[in-house]
Motif scaffolding. Structure first.
Motif, PDB file in Angstrom:
ATOM      1  N   VAL A   1       0.857  -1.182   0.000  1.00 32.63           N
ATOM      2  CA  VAL A   1       0.000   0.000   0.000  1.00 32.63           C
ATOM      3  C   VAL A   1       0.892   1.230   0.000  1.00 32.63           C
ATOM      4  CG1 VAL A   1      -1.777   1.280   1.245  1.00 32.63           C
ATOM      5  CG2 VAL A   1      -1.856  -1.221   1.204  1.00 32.63           C
ATOM      6  N   LEU A   2       0.757   2.065  -1.034  1.00 27.70           N
ATOM      7  CA  LEU A   2       1.549   3.283  -1.137  1.00 27.70           C
ATOM      8  C   LEU A   2       0.805   4.481  -0.551  1.00 27.70           C
ATOM      9  CD1 LEU A   2       3.047   3.004  -4.738  1.00 27.70           C
ATOM     10  CD2 LEU A   2       4.064   2.302  -2.564  1.00 27.70           C
ATOM     11  N   SER A   3      -0.516   4.467  -0.682  1.00 23.13           N
ATOM     12  CA  SER A   3      -1.302   5.584  -0.179  1.00 23.13           C
ATOM     13  C   SER A   3      -2.725   5.124   0.095  1.00 23.13           C
ATOM     14  CB  SER A   3      -1.312   6.725  -1.200  1.00 23.13           C
ATOM     15  OG  SER A   3      -2.031   7.820  -0.706  1.00 23.13           O
ATOM     16  N   ARG A   4      -3.272   5.634   1.189  1.00 20.07           N
ATOM     17  CA  ARG A   4      -4.672   5.368   1.530  1.00 20.07           C
ATOM     18  C   ARG A   4      -5.194   6.662   2.139  1.00 20.07           C
ATOM     19  NH1 ARG A   4      -5.775   0.016   4.324  1.00 20.07           N
ATOM     20  NH2 ARG A   4      -3.612   0.437   4.708  1.00 20.07           N
ATOM     21  N   ILE A   5      -5.973   7.380   1.375  1.00 22.95           N
ATOM     22  CA  ILE A   5      -6.486   8.683   1.789  1.00 22.95           C
ATOM     23  C   ILE A   5      -8.004   8.585   1.881  1.00 22.95           C
ATOM     24  CG2 ILE A   5      -6.647  11.124   1.141  1.00 22.95           C
ATOM     25  CD1 ILE A   5      -3.804  10.293   1.736  1.00 22.95           C
ATOM     26  N   PRO A   6      -8.689   9.138   2.808  1.00 23.82           N
ATOM     27  CA  PRO A   6      -8.117   9.759   4.000  1.00 23.82           C
ATOM     28  C   PRO A   6      -7.773   8.708   5.042  1.00 23.82           C
ATOM     29  CG  PRO A   6     -10.485  10.029   4.033  1.00 23.82           C
ATOM     30  CD  PRO A   6     -10.138   9.302   2.763  1.00 23.82           C
ATOM     31  N   SER A   7      -6.654   8.854   5.638  1.00 24.35           N
ATOM     32  CA  SER A   7      -6.206   7.944   6.678  1.00 24.35           C
ATOM     33  C   SER A   7      -4.859   8.408   7.183  1.00 24.35           C
ATOM     34  CB  SER A   7      -6.108   6.526   6.108  1.00 24.35           C
ATOM     35  OG  SER A   7      -5.389   5.686   6.947  1.00 24.35           O
ATOM     36  N   ARG A   8      -4.591   8.148   8.418  1.00 25.59           N
ATOM     37  CA  ARG A   8      -3.284   8.429   9.015  1.00 25.59           C
ATOM     38  C   ARG A   8      -2.780   9.841   8.717  1.00 25.59           C
ATOM     39  NH1 ARG A   8      -2.540   3.078   6.813  1.00 25.59           N
ATOM     40  NH2 ARG A   8      -2.670   1.593   8.497  1.00 25.59           N
ATOM     41  N   GLY A   9      -3.708  10.809   8.741  1.00 18.96           N
ATOM     42  CA  GLY A   9      -3.306  12.188   8.538  1.00 18.96           C
ATOM     43  C   GLY A   9      -2.956  12.535   7.108  1.00 18.96           C
ATOM     44  N   GLY A  10      -3.247  11.642   6.162  1.00 12.27           N
ATOM     45  CA  GLY A  10      -2.944  11.908   4.764  1.00 12.27           C
ATOM     46  C   GLY A  10      -3.727  13.103   4.244  1.00 12.27           C
ATOM     47  N   ARG A  11      -3.136  13.800   3.317  1.00 15.63           N
ATOM     48  CA  ARG A  11      -3.773  14.988   2.772  1.00 15.63           C
ATOM     49  C   ARG A  11      -4.147  14.762   1.320  1.00 15.63           C
ATOM     50  NH1 ARG A  11       0.231  19.732   4.020  1.00 15.63           N
ATOM     51  NH2 ARG A  11       1.628  18.365   2.889  1.00 15.63           N
ATOM     52  N   VAL A  12      -5.190  15.443   0.889  1.00 19.29           N
ATOM     53  CA  VAL A  12      -5.628  15.368  -0.496  1.00 19.29           C
ATOM     54  C   VAL A  12      -6.157  16.741  -0.911  1.00 19.29           C
ATOM     55  CG1 VAL A  12      -7.943  14.549   0.112  1.00 19.29           C
ATOM     56  CG2 VAL A  12      -7.062  14.120  -2.166  1.00 19.29           C
ATOM     57  N   VAL A  13      -5.837  17.125  -2.123  1.00 21.25           N
ATOM     58  CA  VAL A  13      -6.403  18.311  -2.740  1.00 21.25           C
ATOM     59  C   VAL A  13      -7.029  17.837  -4.046  1.00 21.25           C
ATOM     60  CG1 VAL A  13      -5.936  20.566  -3.764  1.00 21.25           C
ATOM     61  CG2 VAL A  13      -4.669  19.831  -1.725  1.00 21.25           C
TER      62      VAL A  13
ATOM     63  N   LEU B   1      -3.937   3.362  -3.293  1.00 16.37           N
ATOM     64  CA  LEU B   1      -2.963   3.042  -4.332  1.00 16.37           C
ATOM     65  C   LEU B   1      -2.057   1.930  -3.813  1.00 16.37           C
ATOM     66  CD1 LEU B   1      -1.564   3.647  -7.054  1.00 16.37           C
ATOM     67  CD2 LEU B   1      -0.186   5.351  -5.840  1.00 16.37           C
ATOM     68  N   ILE B   2      -2.016   0.812  -4.552  1.00 14.01           N
ATOM     69  CA  ILE B   2      -1.222  -0.351  -4.150  1.00 14.01           C
ATOM     70  C   ILE B   2      -0.281  -0.719  -5.290  1.00 14.01           C
ATOM     71  CG2 ILE B   2      -1.301  -2.790  -3.465  1.00 14.01           C
ATOM     72  CD1 ILE B   2      -4.093  -2.180  -2.280  1.00 14.01           C
ATOM     73  N   GLU B   3       0.984  -0.981  -4.955  1.00 20.08           N
ATOM     74  CA  GLU B   3       2.008  -1.305  -5.942  1.00 20.08           C
ATOM     75  C   GLU B   3       2.366  -2.791  -5.890  1.00 20.08           C
ATOM     76  OE1 GLU B   3       6.003   0.928  -7.023  1.00 20.08           O
ATOM     77  OE2 GLU B   3       6.204  -0.195  -5.136  1.00 20.08           O
ATOM     78  N   PHE B   4       2.558  -3.381  -7.064  1.00 17.89           N
ATOM     79  CA  PHE B   4       3.024  -4.759  -7.207  1.00 17.89           C
ATOM     80  C   PHE B   4       4.274  -4.750  -8.086  1.00 17.89           C
ATOM     81  CE2 PHE B   4      -1.420  -5.049  -6.228  1.00 17.89           C
ATOM     82  CZ  PHE B   4      -1.542  -6.170  -5.430  1.00 17.89           C
ATOM     83  N   ASP B   5       5.085  -5.766  -7.992  1.00 18.26           N
ATOM     84  CA  ASP B   5       6.324  -5.830  -8.768  1.00 18.26           C
ATOM     85  C   ASP B   5       6.086  -5.925 -10.272  1.00 18.26           C
ATOM     86  OD1 ASP B   5       7.937  -5.562  -6.536  1.00 18.26           O
ATOM     87  OD2 ASP B   5       8.121  -7.731  -6.244  1.00 18.26           O
ATOM     88  N   SER B   6       4.909  -6.402 -10.684  1.00 18.32           N
ATOM     89  CA  SER B   6       4.589  -6.482 -12.111  1.00 18.32           C
ATOM     90  C   SER B   6       3.079  -6.367 -12.301  1.00 18.32           C
ATOM     91  CB  SER B   6       5.065  -7.816 -12.706  1.00 18.32           C
ATOM     92  OG  SER B   6       4.273  -8.890 -12.223  1.00 18.32           O
ATOM     93  N   PHE B   7       2.691  -6.035 -13.521  1.00 17.65           N
ATOM     94  CA  PHE B   7       1.275  -5.970 -13.879  1.00 17.65           C
ATOM     95  C   PHE B   7       0.624  -7.341 -13.698  1.00 17.65           C
ATOM     96  CE2 PHE B   7      -2.122  -6.349 -17.037  1.00 17.65           C
ATOM     97  CZ  PHE B   7      -2.922  -5.267 -16.691  1.00 17.65           C
ATOM     98  N   GLU B   8       1.342  -8.379 -14.128  1.00 18.87           N
ATOM     99  CA  GLU B   8       0.808  -9.740 -14.013  1.00 18.87           C
ATOM    100  C   GLU B   8       0.570 -10.118 -12.552  1.00 18.87           C
ATOM    101  OE1 GLU B   8       2.480  -9.080 -17.871  1.00 18.87           O
ATOM    102  OE2 GLU B   8       3.434  -8.855 -15.922  1.00 18.87           O
ATOM    103  N   GLN B   9       1.470  -9.715 -11.680  1.00 16.21           N
ATOM    104  CA  GLN B   9       1.305  -9.995 -10.252  1.00 16.21           C
ATOM    105  C   GLN B   9       0.077  -9.266  -9.705  1.00 16.21           C
ATOM    106  OE1 GLN B   9       4.485  -8.556  -7.708  1.00 16.21           O
ATOM    107  NE2 GLN B   9       4.208 -10.265  -6.297  1.00 16.21           N
ATOM    108  N   ALA B  10      -0.158  -8.045 -10.169  1.00 18.72           N
ATOM    109  CA  ALA B  10      -1.325  -7.280  -9.727  1.00 18.72           C
ATOM    110  C   ALA B  10      -2.624  -7.963 -10.159  1.00 18.72           C
ATOM    111  CB  ALA B  10      -1.265  -5.852 -10.278  1.00 18.72           C
TER     112      ALA B  10
END
Length: 101
Positions: free
Chosen positions: A37-49, A61-70
């Motif tokens: 998990v790279l970002s989870r808004i709103p949560s943990r004081g995260g900001r968004v505009v 937003l979640i990152e995986f090592d490859s598209f196929e893995q995702a």
């Protein structure tokens, strides 16, 4: 190899506490599939505009090592069980996208 990403936007959330069951199942399923998990808004004081048609509701937003893995993580039995736990009254825009090398 290009990374893969899950992008989830929730334009309508009628009951934020209702996502608890989904979160409890989805977190371990994502980790088992190699996701970070790279970002989870709103949560943990995260900001968004938000600009233009943007929203300030939940965005993940979640990152995986490859598209196929995702894709494989989404199709996994563990994540499919998590999807069933999403309660009624939620609108979600979910995409799996390929990163740029």
């Amino acid at each position: 190899m290009a990374k893969g990403y899950w992008v989830s936007v929730y334009p309508a959330i009628s009951d934020p506490e209702g996502l608890t069951a989904y979160d409890k199942l989805a977190g371990p399923a994502v980790q088992a599939g190699g996701g970070r998990v790279l970002s989870r808004i709103p949560s943990r004081g995260g900001r968004v505009v938000a600009h233009e048609a943007g929203i300030t509701q939940r965005v993940v937003l979640i990152e995986f090592d490859s598209f196929e893995q995702a894709v494989a993580a989404y199709e996994s039995e563990a994540y499919q069980k998590a999807l069933v736990a999403i309660p009624d009254g939620f609108e979600r825009d979910f995409r799996i996208i390929e990163g740029i090398d």
